[in-house]
Design a protein around this motif. Sequence first.
Motif, short mmCIF file in Angstrom:
data_model
loop_
_atom_site.label_atom_id
_atom_site.label_comp_id
_atom_site.label_asym_id
_atom_site.label_seq_id
_atom_site.Cartn_x
_atom_site.Cartn_y
_atom_site.Cartn_z
N PHE A 821 56.66 43.45 30.02
CA PHE A 821 55.94 44.35 30.93
C PHE A 821 56.84 45.56 31.16
CE2 PHE A 821 52.72 41.84 33.67
CZ PHE A 821 52.41 40.98 32.61
N VAL A 822 56.32 46.76 31.01
CA VAL A 822 57.07 47.95 31.39
C VAL A 822 56.16 48.79 32.27
CG1 VAL A 822 58.35 49.97 30.65
CG2 VAL A 822 58.35 47.93 29.22
N ASP A 823 56.61 49.01 33.50
CA ASP A 823 55.85 49.79 34.45
C ASP A 823 56.72 50.94 34.93
OD1 ASP A 823 53.88 50.66 36.09
OD2 ASP A 823 53.93 48.98 37.48
N HIS A 834 57.88 59.16 24.74
CA HIS A 834 57.49 60.00 23.62
C HIS A 834 57.53 59.25 22.30
CE1 HIS A 834 57.48 63.72 25.99
NE2 HIS A 834 58.49 63.19 26.63
N ASN A 835 58.14 58.08 22.32
CA ASN A 835 58.27 57.31 21.08
C ASN A 835 58.43 55.84 21.43
OD1 ASN A 835 58.69 56.46 18.49
ND2 ASN A 835 60.78 57.23 18.32
N ILE A 836 57.57 54.99 20.88
CA ILE A 836 57.68 53.55 21.14
C ILE A 836 57.90 52.75 19.87
CG2 ILE A 836 56.33 53.58 23.27
CD1 ILE A 836 53.95 52.56 21.61
N SER A 837 58.17 53.43 18.78
CA SER A 837 58.35 52.72 17.51
C SER A 837 59.47 51.69 17.60
CB SER A 837 58.63 53.71 16.38
OG SER A 837 57.51 54.54 16.15
N PHE A 838 60.49 51.99 18.40
CA PHE A 838 61.62 51.05 18.50
C PHE A 838 61.16 49.70 19.06
CE2 PHE A 838 61.53 52.95 22.70
CZ PHE A 838 61.86 51.91 23.56
N LEU A 839 60.12 49.71 19.89
CA LEU A 839 59.61 48.44 20.41
C LEU A 839 59.12 47.55 19.27
CD1 LEU A 839 57.52 49.64 23.49
CD2 LEU A 839 59.72 48.49 23.54
N PHE A 840 58.46 48.17 18.30
CA PHE A 840 57.90 47.41 17.19
C PHE A 840 58.99 46.96 16.22
CE2 PHE A 840 54.36 50.64 18.07
CZ PHE A 840 53.86 49.86 19.11
N LYS A 850 52.66 44.87 27.64
CA LYS A 850 51.90 45.58 28.68
C LYS A 850 52.68 46.82 29.08
CE LYS A 850 49.57 44.65 33.12
NZ LYS A 850 50.24 45.65 33.96
N LEU A 851 52.20 47.98 28.65
CA LEU A 851 52.87 49.24 28.92
C LEU A 851 51.98 50.13 29.78
CD1 LEU A 851 54.38 50.09 25.41
CD2 LEU A 851 55.49 48.94 27.31
N GLU A 852 51.49 49.59 30.87
CA GLU A 852 50.65 50.37 31.77
C GLU A 852 51.51 50.91 32.90
OE1 GLU A 852 46.30 48.33 31.45
OE2 GLU A 852 47.89 47.09 32.28
N GLY A 853 51.25 52.16 33.27
CA GLY A 853 52.11 52.82 34.23
C GLY A 853 53.19 53.63 33.54
N ILE A 854 53.30 53.48 32.23
CA ILE A 854 54.17 54.30 31.39
C ILE A 854 53.25 55.16 30.53
CG2 ILE A 854 55.73 54.29 29.43
CD1 ILE A 854 57.31 53.47 31.68
N ASN A 855 53.30 56.45 30.69
CA ASN A 855 52.40 57.34 29.95
C ASN A 855 53.01 57.65 28.58
OD1 ASN A 855 50.46 59.10 29.13
ND2 ASN A 855 51.07 60.75 30.50
N LEU A 856 52.39 57.13 27.53
CA LEU A 856 52.86 57.37 26.18
C LEU A 856 52.36 58.73 25.72
CD1 LEU A 856 52.01 53.90 24.62
CD2 LEU A 856 54.09 54.60 25.78
N ARG A 857 53.26 59.61 25.36
CA ARG A 857 52.89 60.96 24.95
C ARG A 857 52.59 60.95 23.45
NH1 ARG A 857 51.41 63.93 28.95
NH2 ARG A 857 51.81 65.75 27.66
N LEU A 858 51.60 60.14 23.07
CA LEU A 858 51.26 59.98 21.66
C LEU A 858 49.78 60.27 21.44
CD1 LEU A 858 53.06 56.55 21.06
CD2 LEU A 858 53.94 58.81 20.48
N LYS A 859 49.47 60.83 20.29
CA LYS A 859 48.07 61.05 19.91
C LYS A 859 47.56 59.93 19.02
CE LYS A 859 48.04 66.09 20.34
NZ LYS A 859 47.79 67.39 19.66
N GLU A 877 48.93 52.87 28.07
CA GLU A 877 48.43 54.04 28.76
C GLU A 877 48.93 55.26 28.02
OE1 GLU A 877 48.94 56.22 33.09
OE2 GLU A 877 48.82 54.03 33.02
N ALA A 878 48.03 56.01 27.43
CA ALA A 878 48.41 57.19 26.63
C ALA A 878 47.30 58.21 26.75
CB ALA A 878 48.61 56.79 25.17
N GLU A 879 47.48 59.17 27.63
CA GLU A 879 46.38 60.04 28.01
C GLU A 879 45.88 60.92 26.87
OE1 GLU A 879 48.78 63.82 29.95
OE2 GLU A 879 48.05 62.25 31.28
N ARG A 880 46.66 61.08 25.80
CA ARG A 880 46.20 61.94 24.70
C ARG A 880 45.95 61.18 23.41
NH1 ARG A 880 49.29 67.68 25.68
NH2 ARG A 880 48.96 67.72 27.92
#
Length: 1154
Positions: A821-823, A834-840, A850-859, A877-880
Amino acid sequence: MEMVSTCSIDRVLLDLELLLNSFRSRDDPYHDRVLLDRVRDAIKRMKFLKTFVMCARKWSHCNDLYLESDNVVKKVSLPSFLSCIEDTVHSLFLVLKSDARDVRYVGNEVFPKLLKQIKSFKQEIIQVYFTLASSRSLESNCMPADELIEFIDLILQNLADLTISDLCIFDMDPQVIAQFQALEEKLTFLKSFIPFAKLRGTADIPALLLAHFEVMALNAARLSYMCSFWDDEERHNPEFCSMIYEQQQKITAVDFQVFGIHMEVLRATRSSKSLHDRMMDKQILNNFNDSLISCLWELLCCSSSFVDSMKDEMRILYAGLRFFRSILRELQEKMDEQNEKIGALLSEAGIIICSPSLNRVKEGEVRFSESTEALDCYDMLANTNIHIKHFKDQISGSSIIESLPSFHSLRAPEVSKTSSHMLSKGKMPIAHEVMVGLDDEAGEVIERLIWGPEHVEIVPIVGMAGLGKTTLAQKVYNDSSVICNFHIRLWCTVSQAYNMKNVLLQILCSEGKHSRMDDEFQNLDEHALLEKLYKKLKENRYLVVFDDVWDIKVWNELRISFPDDKKGSKIIFTSRSSNVASQVEYGGKPHYLRPLGEKESFELLQKKVFGKEDCPQALHGLGMEIAEKCRGLPLALVVVAGVLATIEHDIWVWEKFAKSLTLTMVSGTDQCKKSLELSYEHLPYHLKACLLYFAAFREDEKINAETLMRLWIAEGFVEKIEGKRSEGIAEEYLMDLIGRNLVMVSKSRSIGGVKTCYIHDLIFEFCKGEAKEKNFLQVLRGYDELSTFNEPPNLPRLSICSSGEDFRKSKLFCPYLGTLFVDGTPGYNEFQFHNISFLFYIYKHLKVLKLEGINLRLKELPTEVESLLCLRYLALEAERMKFIPPSIAKLSHLETFCLDSTAVVSLPDSIWNMKKLMHVHVRPVFDIRLSSNDNVVENLSTLPNLDTLSTLFLYRDIENILRRILNVRRLKILYVRQQNRVCCNMSRLVCLESLTLDGHGSFDSLEYVELSFPMNLKKLCLFNLGLPCRKMSLIEQLPNLEVLKLRQWSMEGQKWELMEGGFPKLKVLTLEDVKVMEWAETDPDSDDYFPCLHQLNLYGISNLEMVPACLGRISTLETIRVLRCVDGVKSLAREIEEAQKNYGNENLKIIIID
């Protein structure tokens, strides 16, 4: 000719900061944001100039520099160029110092000219950086080490400015952001290496190495300066992004040319002359260790390039370095004795980690087995790990280890994930709210609220945890005399780690009048929300409750929005701390809440165990004894009642329980903890894991019950029973916990069941501690806990509340983690990734992410997500974000996929191959494209287990898509109306129970309607569909419909005539913003309408002039809610009330809210 200095720039920066602060502290808190942004931009530009001046002055003795651009060489006098910069800086200084300056003149006239002048320096500054970095004389004229560190510091500040949300790089490509983060880490390594080298005995770092570092710094400064002038087009230009990547890759901290010198420096033995202040020594060691952790973490993320034995040794070294981090942050004097040993071990580690050979393997330039140097590194690495182990063994059991935070060693066995499904014995306890013994307390508070002074007054309610402060506040808040006295009543829960924006949103949206305005609030910043609140309260008598206040800071930040119009407005604080109450401005005398008396305690216990029934006489005495031991603490009484309600109501059983309930359990500071331990131990095994799981969420968080149950299922807590849905079993678990008073209902669903739930903060703390002790779940809050956490080898679950940046910088590496969980940490705009590839790359064994509350700046979701082959639950959560890659179909075990965006999201057609998928939630909407051969029925791939789907953008291939989801139970659709037609056959969805249908398209009247619903439908919500009133019979004849919500423009027409016998099971009917004028039944004398209706909601109704006469005769009707309606509609509600009274229904509640 005077040249500019960093001191003159510092003077201007100071004045600019003062100007910025003056904007923030003006009487009008809602200042001109354009001017504010110009001041910020001026500050940023001056900082970049300062960095340039810092290095350029060193070369000012070189009168002429030859700058090359586009194969054209131009001679420039560096002293003259610096003098031009000085003129610009000095003119700004004079303007800022002028007493007669006009703020708006400065902002509108001076700053634009200044920025234009600075921009004119751009090309020369970039070329000077390039020329200096290319200079062959750099080695003989390099910066002194201290100046180089200062220069690097300034560059790091510039890089930080580039990534601040309100500056130009906010919308930059995530790949470019990643490159800047990599550059930042390289510079940070240099900044830490130089002091470390001096500490280890290298008084004079070799000129060649310093020159290499300076070239690296100059190139970094040039790159960051170039990027500070980016425009929108360049930010998203792929070629430009590639250029940034190439430039960043060329900036290498240690290459083959200087690696030999690098090793010599690190192998130097410490000289007695190099002794520093002990605290400084520790900080130098800590900084260098942090840099090594970052470098090693990068190697580990790409560890597929290394053989397994090398990976294992790298992980051991990583654990050793994190161990050093944790002990270096302790303050024990005895630790100082170990600094020399740690320094030597860090030197060994630095030689290995910075080896160019290993980095070439990481980049795939050479195979590990083919590199002799890399194989040599393996031997060095193994030896270093042995040395670190010896060091750890030497200090094990010492005061240093004993004083480390407890989360450094989690070794207890894990709580079982599943167990046999055991139903609790005894009667289910009472779940509804029970208030006992608060009448006198409430009376005192109400008197202060109504008859208190005319000025704003804060009434603090103070008492220990679990004493009933919130319950008392709720009782007062909902009292009829209070409701009548105040124009506006608002409520928010603050808690320890509060988020100012969330507090403001809670207050503004707490009236229960959900509207689209509430959704618009989400997009406003704190300043705009403060203004909204101020305007809302102005000229009104208001009551605002701040529940669970821990720090007066929240009031200090908000009080500007609370006007004092001398109308008798009041504010209630509930707090455990008397100090908070005493510090409050406008604060009145605290109301100290007393414990319950003996009779009140027994009354509460009795009501929670037996409900409306009396306690059996045989158990009366034992009940009094048990209640007395709870010492009047409502929380203890409620928890104990939860246990009593689930055991046999037998004298012998109760007597045994009363004896086991010792005074120690409910006395002093441990009273609740002991009670909670008692309650926890009485839980069936399968419920223990479910309860401890609440610790993964925020304190006081209102948790969506469906989300919680899906997480339990993904974790494997819920037993699989043939013939029963997992969600049904999970709901039984939740209701059992609610019945035991361990979990509380926050909001119920309109058709029954729990919508949101929460646990008391004391229970939360208990769950957090118990979960840690049993190695079930580790909770980390903030950077300090993140950075010093030593991961146990088999940690199953980790919940992190932190900013995205802190999480990235902590460099956690838990490759066998099952749940993450990351909030976001509290604070506006702080939680962005801006980058979550390292998680994978790292967490390949995850079942829950669960990455809600963290806004991923990814398209687009990175394709690397396919590596999480065990994943069952994914929430982002990634608004774009607009695209999900086809590779997501490789997640064959995925059950739940949630994405919160603001764009239309395109899902790949490969999603139809994900046979275990049960829940898909995408906000606002998603679209699924079908391949051409999917039009053939025989070729259809279906999702047989799909239970929930929202929100589907349905405008083509409607029949084919609906055929694929035949078993769906809950469905939300955004339906595109085409050519004034509605044509949608959903009758084949025989399992569908809940449907939301939102129309999209023109608002012209429908000419053709072919709409059918499944007969099993229980809940229906319509938006913007424009369904003609004559077609409402399609809905009225649904035999199982229990809830109907007709919202904005859901129906069209002036008259809605009910068909006789319609809505046979309807319990809740909501009409919101509909334009019907005449609502009547076919036969006014018939009673065959709404035979089961319990609740009628009328929201935003302005045209209604007639309602069905049957509403005055329906015996089941309990509540009519009228919200934002005209007076005529209110009168209709009162007429229904009178008619109901004539038919003997005195209990009908009419709730009217303007």
